[in-house]
Design an enzyme around this catalytic site. Structure first.
Site, short mmCIF file in Angstrom:
data_model
loop_
_atom_site.label_atom_id
_atom_site.label_comp_id
_atom_site.label_asym_id
_atom_site.label_seq_id
_atom_site.Cartn_x
_atom_site.Cartn_y
_atom_site.Cartn_z
N ASN A 1 10.24 -9.01 -9.09
CA ASN A 1 11.11 -9.90 -8.34
C ASN A 1 10.27 -10.76 -7.39
O ASN A 1 9.60 -10.21 -6.52
CB ASN A 1 12.14 -9.10 -7.53
CG ASN A 1 13.20 -9.98 -6.92
OD1 ASN A 1 13.46 -11.08 -7.41
ND2 ASN A 1 13.83 -9.51 -5.85
N ASP B 1 0.87 -9.75 -4.89
CA ASP B 1 2.09 -8.95 -4.73
C ASP B 1 1.90 -7.59 -5.41
O ASP B 1 2.79 -7.10 -6.10
CB ASP B 1 3.32 -9.68 -5.28
CG ASP B 1 4.62 -9.03 -4.87
OD1 ASP B 1 4.60 -8.09 -4.03
OD2 ASP B 1 5.68 -9.44 -5.40
N HIS C 1 5.34 -15.42 -3.15
CA HIS C 1 5.50 -15.37 -4.62
C HIS C 1 6.42 -16.44 -5.20
O HIS C 1 7.48 -16.16 -5.76
CB HIS C 1 5.92 -13.98 -5.09
CG HIS C 1 7.00 -13.31 -4.27
ND1 HIS C 1 8.16 -13.93 -3.89
CD2 HIS C 1 7.08 -12.06 -3.78
CE1 HIS C 1 8.92 -13.10 -3.21
NE2 HIS C 1 8.27 -11.95 -3.12
N LEU D 1 0.81 -1.22 0.00
CA LEU D 1 0.00 0.00 0.00
C LEU D 1 0.85 1.27 0.00
O LEU D 1 0.30 2.38 -0.02
CB LEU D 1 -0.94 0.01 1.21
CG LEU D 1 -1.99 -1.10 1.23
CD1 LEU D 1 -2.86 -1.00 2.48
CD2 LEU D 1 -2.86 -1.06 -0.03
N ARG D 2 2.17 1.13 0.06
CA ARG D 2 3.11 2.25 -0.05
C ARG D 2 2.93 3.32 1.03
O ARG D 2 3.39 4.45 0.87
CB ARG D 2 3.03 2.89 -1.43
CG ARG D 2 3.31 1.95 -2.59
CD ARG D 2 4.67 1.31 -2.50
NE ARG D 2 5.02 0.60 -3.73
CZ ARG D 2 5.75 -0.50 -3.77
NH1 ARG D 2 6.18 -1.03 -2.64
NH2 ARG D 2 6.06 -1.07 -4.91
N HIS E 1 10.28 -13.74 1.76
CA HIS E 1 10.79 -13.45 0.41
C HIS E 1 12.06 -14.28 0.26
O HIS E 1 13.06 -14.02 0.92
CB HIS E 1 11.08 -11.95 0.28
CG HIS E 1 11.76 -11.57 -1.01
ND1 HIS E 1 11.13 -10.79 -1.95
CD2 HIS E 1 12.99 -11.83 -1.50
CE1 HIS E 1 11.96 -10.59 -2.97
NE2 HIS E 1 13.09 -11.22 -2.71
N ASP F 1 9.64 -8.79 3.42
CA ASP F 1 9.34 -8.85 1.99
C ASP F 1 10.03 -7.72 1.22
O ASP F 1 10.04 -6.57 1.64
CB ASP F 1 7.84 -8.78 1.73
CG ASP F 1 7.54 -8.89 0.24
OD1 ASP F 1 8.11 -9.78 -0.41
OD2 ASP F 1 6.79 -8.04 -0.26
N ASN G 1 7.49 -3.04 3.97
CA ASN G 1 8.66 -2.36 3.38
C ASN G 1 8.29 -0.96 2.89
O ASN G 1 8.26 -0.66 1.70
CB ASN G 1 9.28 -3.19 2.25
CG ASN G 1 8.31 -3.55 1.15
OD1 ASN G 1 7.11 -3.60 1.37
ND2 ASN G 1 8.83 -3.80 -0.03
#
Length: 456
Positions: free
Chosen positions: A302, A329, A256, A87-88, A203, A176, A118
């Protein structure tokens, strides 16, 4: 080998946050209900009242003041759950924020999501997490949970205060975007997991192998002259962490999954009794590194898009249950960042609004998996984290998406609910469109041309 301990008695139900809403009273008429877990596949009406599914049946009467929707020709599925969304927020609200990201999720049929830590700053302390949850209680269109970092600053060196973060509402822990490089730190995290009572989502990447790669290592990368990321960079890390989880009696979730070797490693670990679950994304299930020949940066992510044998292994893993759930993702990026040369552009693509339609078009319609299997995997995203799986049955929370399986549309033609447009399926024609989403008892999304009407 150490015995498998329990979570130290600290395990607690995960709390999801959403802006205040008025519970809807809605009568959905004539939809085809499909819920494989409930053994449901047939036409019926659904009455939603006081946040729950009140009744299923034929020709149900609408209560006074209810809203009604004619769902003739539509399918009703349990709402989808995405355990892997970016969601930044905080820090990059120009790319996405809680309002826009949850609006995009609702448009994709999702009734709940889990956001990654992150951000800027990283969600690695209780004050940052509490601030995020407060914002979600003001802005989120659907129930939203937040994962916290495994290590401080996601630097892979020192564990966060995992028990304190769990008490503050962390839905799980992940670094992640980065792997936990040190096996010793990973082992320590598995030991502290017993205190925190939360899942570790990983990750998986060995940076000494992936190095400066920008796409899958193979024939296409060689022909394009681009640095490659070998599939073994993922699978060796997965094998390491499955071995550590088995030794410590811990629980891990592999994010992922992209490679055939990884699917094999997880299948072996599950057969040996390791507590491991995993997810795959729509782009890895549908696309291969052949798409990168265009040098379109919307195909840069990635882990990278891999070869056809990898993609086929993911589809089979999704079908047979080795892969437990679908996760998008969803990774928004600013347009100017993605307009750089392929080598320089950031990795990541959006996916909340296209996940079901893309998988329905490319996997269900050609007969590669059954529709019921897709619905099961898209509703299972919260299960590894301890969230209840949405169901269509009387008394269950009202989490339903209405889908027109015959609707054809072009991705991006009418814009996106997300603030970012870096979608791997941009410009592609898909079949299957979400018309309405009910999340935790309230209508969270309805297509602009799909209106509800009040019953007098």
């Amino acid at each position: 080998m150490n015995p498998a301990p329990k979570d130290g008695g600290r395990s607690r139900e995960i709390e999801l946050d959403r802006a205040p809403v008025r519970q809807s009273t809605v009568l959905i008429r004539g939809a085809r209900l499909l819920d494989p877990r409930a053994g449901l596949d047939g036409r019926a009406d659904v009455l939603i009242r006081d946040g729950a599914i009140a009744e299923l049946g034929e020709s149900l009467a609408a209560p006074d003041g209810a809203e009604t929707v004619d769902a003739e020709g539509l399918h009703a599925f349990p709402g989808f759950v995405d355990p892997h969304v970016h969601l930044r927020t905080p820090g990059r609200e120009d790319e996405e924020d809680i309002d826009s990201g949850t609006r995009a999720a609702a448009a994709g049929g999702y009734c709940a999501i889990l956001a990654q830590p992150n951000t800027e700053p990283v969600v690695d302390s209780a004050p940052v997490l509490r601030s995020l949850r407060e914002r979600a209680r003001a802005e989120a269109r659907i129930p939203t949970g937040f994962l916290a970092a495994i290590t401080v600053g996601q630097r892979g060196e020192r564990l966060t205060e995992m028990a304190e973060l769990a008490d503050a509402g962390a839905g799980g822990f992940t670094d992640d975007g980065l792997p936990v490089r040190s096996a010793g730190v990973m082992r320590q995290a598995l030991q502290y997991q017993r205190l925190a009572g939360r899942l570790l989502a990983l990750h998986e990447e060995d940076p000494s192998l992936s190095a400066d790669g920008v796409m899958h290592e193979g024939a296409v990368s060689a022909q394009l002259g681009l640095a490659g990321i070998p599939s073994v960079s993922e699978s060796v890390q997965v094998a390491r962490d499955c071995a550590l989880a088995a030794y410590e009696g811990g629980r891990i979730h592999v994010q992922h999954v992209s490679a055939l070797e990884t699917v094999d490693a997880i299948e072996r670990a599950k057969a040996a009794g390791t507590q491991v679950t995993c997810e795959a994304t729509p782009h890895h299930l549908i696309l291969t590194d052949e798409a990168v020949r265009t040098l379109d940066t919307n195909f840069k992510m990635n882990p990278p898009l891999r070869g056809e044998p990898d993609r086929a292994a993911l589809v089979e893993g999704l079908r047979n249950g080795t892969i437990d759930c679908v996760a998008t993702d969803h990774a928004p990026h600013a347009r100017e960042e993605k307009e750089q040369p392929f080598e320089l552009a950031p990795m990541g693509v959006t996916g909340l609004e296209t996940a079901f339609a893309a998988l329905h078009t490319e996997l269900v319609l050609p007969g590669l998996i059954d529709l019921g299997v897709l619905v099961e995997r898209m509703t299972a995203g919260g299960e590894p984290f301890g969230l209840p799986v949405p169901r269509i049955e009387p008394g269950a929370p009202a989490n339903i998406c209405l889908v027109d399986l015959d609707a054809e549309w072009e991705v991006g033609e009418a814009g996106y609910e997300s603030r970012s447009a870096n979608c791997a399926f941009a410009g592609r024609r898909l079949t299957g469109r979400v018309r309405m989403t009910v999340a935790a008892g309230a209508v969270a999304y309805r297509e602009r041309t799909f209106a509800l009407g009040a019953v007098a």
